[in-house]
Write a protein that holds these residues in place. Structure first.
Motif, PDB file in Angstrom:
ATOM      1  N   LEU A 120       4.097  34.824  61.899  1.00  0.00           N
ATOM      2  CA  LEU A 120       2.688  34.967  61.538  1.00  0.00           C
ATOM      3  C   LEU A 120       2.309  33.841  60.583  1.00  0.00           C
ATOM      4  CD1 LEU A 120      -0.045  36.437  61.186  1.00  0.00           C
ATOM      5  CD2 LEU A 120       1.095  37.957  59.530  1.00  0.00           C
ATOM      6  N   PHE A 121       1.198  33.157  60.892  1.00  0.00           N
ATOM      7  CA  PHE A 121       0.767  32.014  60.088  1.00  0.00           C
ATOM      8  C   PHE A 121      -0.716  32.145  59.758  1.00  0.00           C
ATOM      9  CE2 PHE A 121       4.083  30.710  63.089  1.00  0.00           C
ATOM     10  CZ  PHE A 121       5.060  30.247  62.224  1.00  0.00           C
ATOM     11  N   LEU A 122      -1.066  31.910  58.493  1.00  0.00           N
ATOM     12  CA  LEU A 122      -2.460  31.912  58.048  1.00  0.00           C
ATOM     13  C   LEU A 122      -2.854  30.470  57.765  1.00  0.00           C
ATOM     14  CD1 LEU A 122      -2.389  34.916  55.509  1.00  0.00           C
ATOM     15  CD2 LEU A 122      -2.525  34.966  58.019  1.00  0.00           C
ATOM     16  N   ILE A 123      -3.870  29.986  58.475  1.00  0.00           N
ATOM     17  CA  ILE A 123      -4.195  28.561  58.378  1.00  0.00           C
ATOM     18  C   ILE A 123      -5.704  28.328  58.334  1.00  0.00           C
ATOM     19  CG2 ILE A 123      -2.130  27.979  59.731  1.00  0.00           C
ATOM     20  CD1 ILE A 123      -4.235  27.236  62.013  1.00  0.00           C
ATOM     21  N   SER A 124      -6.055  27.109  57.970  1.00  0.00           N
ATOM     22  CA  SER A 124      -7.411  26.601  58.140  1.00  0.00           C
ATOM     23  C   SER A 124      -7.326  25.338  58.974  1.00  0.00           C
ATOM     24  CB  SER A 124      -8.051  26.287  56.784  1.00  0.00           C
ATOM     25  OG  SER A 124      -9.223  25.505  56.969  1.00  0.00           O
ATOM     26  N   CYS A 125      -8.099  25.296  60.053  1.00  0.00           N
ATOM     27  CA  CYS A 125      -8.075  24.110  60.928  1.00  0.00           C
ATOM     28  C   CYS A 125      -8.669  22.891  60.229  1.00  0.00           C
ATOM     29  CB  CYS A 125      -8.832  24.395  62.221  1.00  0.00           C
ATOM     30  SG  CYS A 125      -8.036  25.647  63.264  1.00  0.00           S
ATOM     31  N   PHE A 126      -9.432  23.115  59.158  1.00  0.00           N
ATOM     32  CA  PHE A 126     -10.003  22.002  58.393  1.00  0.00           C
ATOM     33  C   PHE A 126      -9.028  21.468  57.346  1.00  0.00           C
ATOM     34  CE2 PHE A 126     -13.793  24.361  59.819  1.00  0.00           C
ATOM     35  CZ  PHE A 126     -14.439  23.343  60.509  1.00  0.00           C
ATOM     36  N   SER A 127      -7.919  22.191  57.145  1.00  0.00           N
ATOM     37  CA  SER A 127      -6.906  21.759  56.166  1.00  0.00           C
ATOM     38  C   SER A 127      -5.521  21.860  56.801  1.00  0.00           C
ATOM     39  CB  SER A 127      -6.981  22.632  54.909  1.00  0.00           C
ATOM     40  OG  SER A 127      -8.267  22.620  54.350  1.00  0.00           O
ATOM     41  N   PRO A 128      -5.240  20.993  57.779  1.00  0.00           N
ATOM     42  CA  PRO A 128      -3.981  21.107  58.534  1.00  0.00           C
ATOM     43  C   PRO A 128      -2.728  20.732  57.751  1.00  0.00           C
ATOM     44  CG  PRO A 128      -5.211  19.166  59.225  1.00  0.00           C
ATOM     45  CD  PRO A 128      -6.104  19.919  58.288  1.00  0.00           C
ATOM     46  N   SER A 129      -2.876  20.379  56.489  1.00  0.00           N
ATOM     47  CA  SER A 129      -1.707  20.057  55.666  1.00  0.00           C
ATOM     48  C   SER A 129      -1.433  21.129  54.621  1.00  0.00           C
ATOM     49  CB  SER A 129      -1.896  18.701  54.971  1.00  0.00           C
ATOM     50  OG  SER A 129      -2.053  17.659  55.917  1.00  0.00           O
ATOM     51  N   PHE A 130      -2.236  22.211  54.655  1.00  0.00           N
ATOM     52  CA  PHE A 130      -2.117  23.229  53.620  1.00  0.00           C
ATOM     53  C   PHE A 130      -1.856  24.609  54.219  1.00  0.00           C
ATOM     54  CE2 PHE A 130      -4.754  19.857  51.827  1.00  0.00           C
ATOM     55  CZ  PHE A 130      -4.095  19.610  50.623  1.00  0.00           C
ATOM     56  N   HIS A 131      -1.676  25.576  53.337  1.00  0.00           N
ATOM     57  CA  HIS A 131      -1.411  26.963  53.731  1.00  0.00           C
ATOM     58  C   HIS A 131      -0.165  27.013  54.626  1.00  0.00           C
ATOM     59  CE1 HIS A 131      -5.203  27.747  51.806  1.00  0.00           C
ATOM     60  NE2 HIS A 131      -5.856  26.971  52.668  1.00  0.00           N
ATOM     61  N   ASP A 132      -0.211  27.739  55.744  1.00  0.00           N
ATOM     62  CA  ASP A 132       0.986  27.895  56.590  1.00  0.00           C
ATOM     63  C   ASP A 132       1.085  26.858  57.700  1.00  0.00           C
ATOM     64  OD1 ASP A 132       1.775  30.102  55.148  1.00  0.00           O
ATOM     65  OD2 ASP A 132       0.931  31.570  56.541  1.00  0.00           O
ATOM     66  N   PHE A 133       0.167  25.878  57.714  1.00  0.00           N
ATOM     67  CA  PHE A 133       0.180  24.921  58.833  1.00  0.00           C
ATOM     68  C   PHE A 133       1.480  24.108  58.896  1.00  0.00           C
ATOM     69  CE2 PHE A 133      -3.749  23.771  61.419  1.00  0.00           C
ATOM     70  CZ  PHE A 133      -3.013  23.549  62.560  1.00  0.00           C
ATOM     71  N   TYR A 170       3.543  33.678  68.837  1.00  0.00           N
ATOM     72  CA  TYR A 170       3.153  33.661  67.438  1.00  0.00           C
ATOM     73  C   TYR A 170       1.794  34.346  67.307  1.00  0.00           C
ATOM     74  CZ  TYR A 170       6.186  29.425  67.306  1.00  0.00           C
ATOM     75  OH  TYR A 170       7.204  28.518  67.423  1.00  0.00           O
ATOM     76  N   VAL A 171       1.469  34.754  66.068  1.00  0.00           N
ATOM     77  CA  VAL A 171       0.114  35.142  65.712  1.00  0.00           C
ATOM     78  C   VAL A 171      -0.370  34.155  64.652  1.00  0.00           C
ATOM     79  CG1 VAL A 171      -1.347  36.890  64.625  1.00  0.00           C
ATOM     80  CG2 VAL A 171       0.419  37.592  66.270  1.00  0.00           C
ATOM     81  N   VAL A 172      -1.524  33.545  64.916  1.00  0.00           N
ATOM     82  CA  VAL A 172      -2.087  32.556  63.990  1.00  0.00           C
ATOM     83  C   VAL A 172      -3.484  33.021  63.571  1.00  0.00           C
ATOM     84  CG1 VAL A 172      -2.892  30.179  63.716  1.00  0.00           C
ATOM     85  CG2 VAL A 172      -0.773  30.636  64.985  1.00  0.00           C
ATOM     86  N   TRP A 173      -3.654  33.216  62.272  1.00  0.00           N
ATOM     87  CA  TRP A 173      -4.959  33.591  61.722  1.00  0.00           C
ATOM     88  C   TRP A 173      -5.661  32.316  61.259  1.00  0.00           C
ATOM     89  CZ3 TRP A 173      -7.563  38.219  61.306  1.00  0.00           C
ATOM     90  CH2 TRP A 173      -8.675  38.248  60.459  1.00  0.00           C
ATOM     91  N   THR A 174      -6.798  32.010  61.884  1.00  0.00           N
ATOM     92  CA  THR A 174      -7.516  30.769  61.574  1.00  0.00           C
ATOM     93  C   THR A 174      -8.716  31.052  60.661  1.00  0.00           C
ATOM     94  OG1 THR A 174      -8.906  30.974  63.549  1.00  0.00           O
ATOM     95  CG2 THR A 174      -6.846  29.752  63.788  1.00  0.00           C
ATOM     96  N   LYS A 175      -9.443  29.997  60.349  1.00  0.00           N
ATOM     97  CA  LYS A 175     -10.665  30.083  59.526  1.00  0.00           C
ATOM     98  C   LYS A 175     -10.378  30.679  58.151  1.00  0.00           C
ATOM     99  CE  LYS A 175     -13.531  30.522  63.676  1.00  0.00           C
ATOM    100  NZ  LYS A 175     -14.642  31.228  64.348  1.00  0.00           N
TER     101      LYS A 175
END
Length: 278
Positions: free
Chosen positions: A237-250, A195-200
């Motif tokens: 491909l997933f776009l996420i925020s580690c501070f919001s693990p219930s939102f975006h593509d998480f 996978y490719v995971v875009w964080t922050k």
């Protein structure tokens, strides 16, 4: 057919379960497989049935011993249910791999068994973490990041023994660098599921002057264009925020991961078994 329908009910149910599971597993195969040549497997696998098991099933099928086939398959399914899936998390130094692992495990960075995080490189050697409540029999490996030394991608992957992992998660943030592209190229060449995971993403959204939908499309387009230029087929491909693990593509990432863990555990060995039975 009459002989089959007269089998004891418990054997018939087990055999039906096996056939249904085999068909279900076939449906889980990625659409990428359509572009592969006949007989070529999409992914390399560490979890395959032993030659002895395949030989025993072949003999039982040849002999028409359905009950023996079912017994071997049941034992094999039970064995594979305890297979420890190994997942590597890698990327450039400072991309937030450790924070991603903590978020994936639903734990904070302050907890005792969390992966250490910081603004400087904190992971200096591979570290293994587990989350049995969410991903039973799964090992999450936090690998040291690339980019801190002049080490080539090839030597880095050899040192990290990347061939021993079942799935690789390439983590990126701020920019999708040449290292990320090289990692993806190598994973495709090795036929590794990745996978490719875009964080922050939270930071991107707070600093960007673009509306959120436009920003997300821009990040996705940039990553996919870089991969396409390197002739890498689009990975998940997933776009996420580690501070919001219930939102975006998480949530989608977790669902995809659960399906792929199931596939890694059962698909490859059962596909070979179903081919023998066919």
């Amino acid at each position: 057919m009459d002989l089959v329908t007269k089998l004891p009910q418990n054997i018939w149910k087990t055999f039906t379960l096996f056939i249904n599971m085999a068909n279900y597993l076939k449906r889980l195969i990625s659409p990428w497989s359509k572009s592969m040549t006949a007989g070529e497997s999409l992914y390399s696998s560490q979890n395959s049935s032993s030659p002895e098991v395949i030989e025993d099933i072949g003999k039982a099928v040849t002999e028409g011993n359905l009950q023996k086939v079912i017994g071997i398959v049941k034992d094999e399914i039970q064995s594979k249910s305890r297979y420890r899936v190994k997942i590597a998390v890698t990327g450039d130094s400072g991309n937030g791999m450790s924070s991603f692992i903590n978020a994936l495990r639903f734990i904070g960075h302050e907890e005792g068994d969390s992966a250490p995080t910081g603004v400087v490189r904190t992971t200096k050697k591979p570290a293994c973490y587990s989350s049995d409540s969410h991903f039973p029999y799964v090992e999450l490996w936090d690998l040291p990041g690339l980019g801190a030394t002049a080490q080539s991608v090839e030597s880095y992957l050899e040192e990290m023994q990347i061939s021993t992992f079942d799935l690789i998660i390439i983590v990126a943030s701020e920019q999708f660098s040449s290292n990320h592209v090289k990692l993806a190229i190598t994973m495709q060449r090795m036929r590794k599921r990745f996978y490719v995971v875009w964080t922050k993403l939270d930071r991107d959204l707070s600093t960007s002057t673009f509306p959120e939908p436009q920003l997300l499309q821009s990040i996705q387009r940039n990553i996919r264009e870089n991969l396409q230029q390197a002739q890498v087929r689009d990975p998940p491909l997933f776009l996420i925020s580690c501070f919001s693990p219930s939102f975006h593509d998480f949530p989608e990432l977790r669902n995809t991961l659960q399906k792929d863990i199931f596939s890694i555990r059962y698909r490859d060995p059962l596909e070979i078994i179903s081919q023998v039975c066919d």
